[in-house]
Motif scaffolding. Structure first.
Motif, PDB file in Angstrom:
ATOM      1  N   ASP A  34      30.856  79.735  26.964  1.00  0.00           N
ATOM      2  CA  ASP A  34      32.141  79.605  27.637  1.00  0.00           C
ATOM      3  C   ASP A  34      32.141  80.261  29.018  1.00  0.00           C
ATOM      4  O   ASP A  34      33.048  80.030  29.814  1.00  0.00           O
ATOM      5  N   ALA A  35      31.129  81.062  29.311  1.00  0.00           N
ATOM      6  CA  ALA A  35      31.061  81.739  30.612  1.00  0.00           C
ATOM      7  C   ALA A  35      30.972  80.727  31.743  1.00  0.00           C
ATOM      8  O   ALA A  35      31.596  80.911  32.797  1.00  0.00           O
ATOM      9  N   LEU A  36      30.223  79.658  31.561  1.00  0.00           N
ATOM     10  CA  LEU A  36      30.095  78.642  32.599  1.00  0.00           C
ATOM     11  C   LEU A  36      31.434  77.947  32.842  1.00  0.00           C
ATOM     12  O   LEU A  36      31.831  77.749  33.998  1.00  0.00           O
ATOM     13  N   LEU A  37      32.136  77.596  31.780  1.00  0.00           N
ATOM     14  CA  LEU A  37      33.437  76.942  31.940  1.00  0.00           C
ATOM     15  C   LEU A  37      34.412  77.848  32.671  1.00  0.00           C
ATOM     16  O   LEU A  37      35.138  77.405  33.571  1.00  0.00           O
ATOM     17  N   GLU A  38      34.414  79.113  32.304  1.00  0.00           N
ATOM     18  CA  GLU A  38      35.304  80.070  32.959  1.00  0.00           C
ATOM     19  C   GLU A  38      34.941  80.212  34.442  1.00  0.00           C
ATOM     20  O   GLU A  38      35.822  80.245  35.310  1.00  0.00           O
ATOM     21  N   ALA A  39      33.651  80.261  34.730  1.00  0.00           N
ATOM     22  CA  ALA A  39      33.213  80.405  36.124  1.00  0.00           C
ATOM     23  C   ALA A  39      33.615  79.191  36.953  1.00  0.00           C
ATOM     24  O   ALA A  39      34.116  79.333  38.076  1.00  0.00           O
ATOM     25  N   ILE A  40      33.407  78.001  36.426  1.00  0.00           N
ATOM     26  CA  ILE A  40      33.787  76.787  37.157  1.00  0.00           C
ATOM     27  C   ILE A  40      35.294  76.770  37.391  1.00  0.00           C
ATOM     28  O   ILE A  40      35.769  76.443  38.481  1.00  0.00           O
ATOM     29  N   GLY A  41      36.055  77.137  36.378  1.00  0.00           N
ATOM     30  CA  GLY A  41      37.512  77.196  36.520  1.00  0.00           C
ATOM     31  C   GLY A  41      37.954  78.212  37.554  1.00  0.00           C
ATOM     32  O   GLY A  41      38.866  77.960  38.352  1.00  0.00           O
ATOM     33  N   THR A  42      37.294  79.359  37.598  1.00  0.00           N
ATOM     34  CA  THR A  42      37.626  80.392  38.578  1.00  0.00           C
ATOM     35  C   THR A  42      37.325  79.914  39.991  1.00  0.00           C
ATOM     36  O   THR A  42      38.131  80.098  40.906  1.00  0.00           O
ATOM     37  N   VAL A  43      36.167  79.283  40.171  1.00  0.00           N
ATOM     38  CA  VAL A  43      35.808  78.772  41.493  1.00  0.00           C
ATOM     39  C   VAL A  43      36.763  77.654  41.905  1.00  0.00           C
ATOM     40  O   VAL A  43      37.194  77.584  43.066  1.00  0.00           O
ATOM     41  N   ALA A  44      37.137  76.800  40.975  1.00  0.00           N
ATOM     42  CA  ALA A  44      38.077  75.717  41.288  1.00  0.00           C
ATOM     43  C   ALA A  44      39.427  76.293  41.711  1.00  0.00           C
ATOM     44  O   ALA A  44      40.051  75.791  42.653  1.00  0.00           O
ATOM     45  N   ARG A  45      39.871  77.348  41.040  1.00  0.00           N
ATOM     46  CA  ARG A  45      41.115  78.008  41.452  1.00  0.00           C
ATOM     47  C   ARG A  45      40.982  78.586  42.857  1.00  0.00           C
ATOM     48  O   ARG A  45      41.897  78.505  43.672  1.00  0.00           O
ATOM     49  N   ALA A  46      39.818  79.170  43.142  1.00  0.00           N
ATOM     50  CA  ALA A  46      39.586  79.764  44.459  1.00  0.00           C
ATOM     51  C   ALA A  46      39.645  78.712  45.554  1.00  0.00           C
ATOM     52  O   ALA A  46      40.151  78.972  46.647  1.00  0.00           O
ATOM     53  N   ARG A  47      39.133  77.547  45.276  1.00  0.00           N
ATOM     54  CA  ARG A  47      39.118  76.463  46.260  1.00  0.00           C
ATOM     55  C   ARG A  47      40.431  75.695  46.300  1.00  0.00           C
ATOM     56  O   ARG A  47      40.717  75.011  47.267  1.00  0.00           O
ATOM     57  N   GLY A  48      41.196  75.788  45.226  1.00  0.00           N
ATOM     58  CA  GLY A  48      42.459  75.053  45.130  1.00  0.00           C
ATOM     59  C   GLY A  48      42.307  73.887  44.175  1.00  0.00           C
ATOM     60  O   GLY A  48      41.600  72.928  44.477  1.00  0.00           O
ATOM     61  N   MET A  49      42.952  73.993  43.030  1.00  0.00           N
ATOM     62  CA  MET A  49      42.814  72.970  41.997  1.00  0.00           C
ATOM     63  C   MET A  49      43.310  71.613  42.479  1.00  0.00           C
ATOM     64  O   MET A  49      42.721  70.583  42.140  1.00  0.00           O
ATOM     65  N   ALA A  50      44.350  71.578  43.309  1.00  0.00           N
ATOM     66  CA  ALA A  50      44.858  70.301  43.818  1.00  0.00           C
ATOM     67  C   ALA A  50      43.812  69.630  44.714  1.00  0.00           C
ATOM     68  O   ALA A  50      43.623  68.412  44.657  1.00  0.00           O
TER      69      ALA A  50
END
Length: 94
Positions: A34-50
């Motif tokens: 689950d660490a990879l999923l969490e990391a991708i989600g964190t980076v996506a939030r940093a870049r802007g999910m929209a």
């Protein structure tokens, strides 16, 4: 004087392609899948999910659901998001 603490949010520090790649690479090497999923989600939030949603053609809400705790994204979703972030996962012999 009272001690004031704040919650650490890695997304605040993921502002370069190198930082993003290093963060995701570290998650890949973690024994917790689950660490990879969490990391991708964190980076996506940093870049802007929209922004990620617009780049990938995926819905913003479905991206949040895919990369939250307990999410189960398709591999195609992961590769689209990683491509939008400007990174890719490579495999090498151990």
């Amino acid at each position: 004087m009272a001690l004031v603490t704040t919650t650490f949010d890695a997304a605040e520090y993921l502002d370069t392609p190198e930082a993003i790649a290093a963060y995701i690479a570290d998650a890949v090497s973690d024994a917790d899948p689950d660490a990879l999923l969490e990391a991708i989600g964190t980076v996506a939030r940093a870049r802007g999910m929209a922004s990620i949603a617009a780049d990938t053609g995926l819905g913003r809400e479905s991206l949040y659901k895919s990369f939250r705790d307990g999410g189960d994204p398709k591999f195609s979703t992961m590769t689209k998001v990683l491509g939008s972030l400007g990174v890719k996962i490579t495999v090498q012999a151990a």
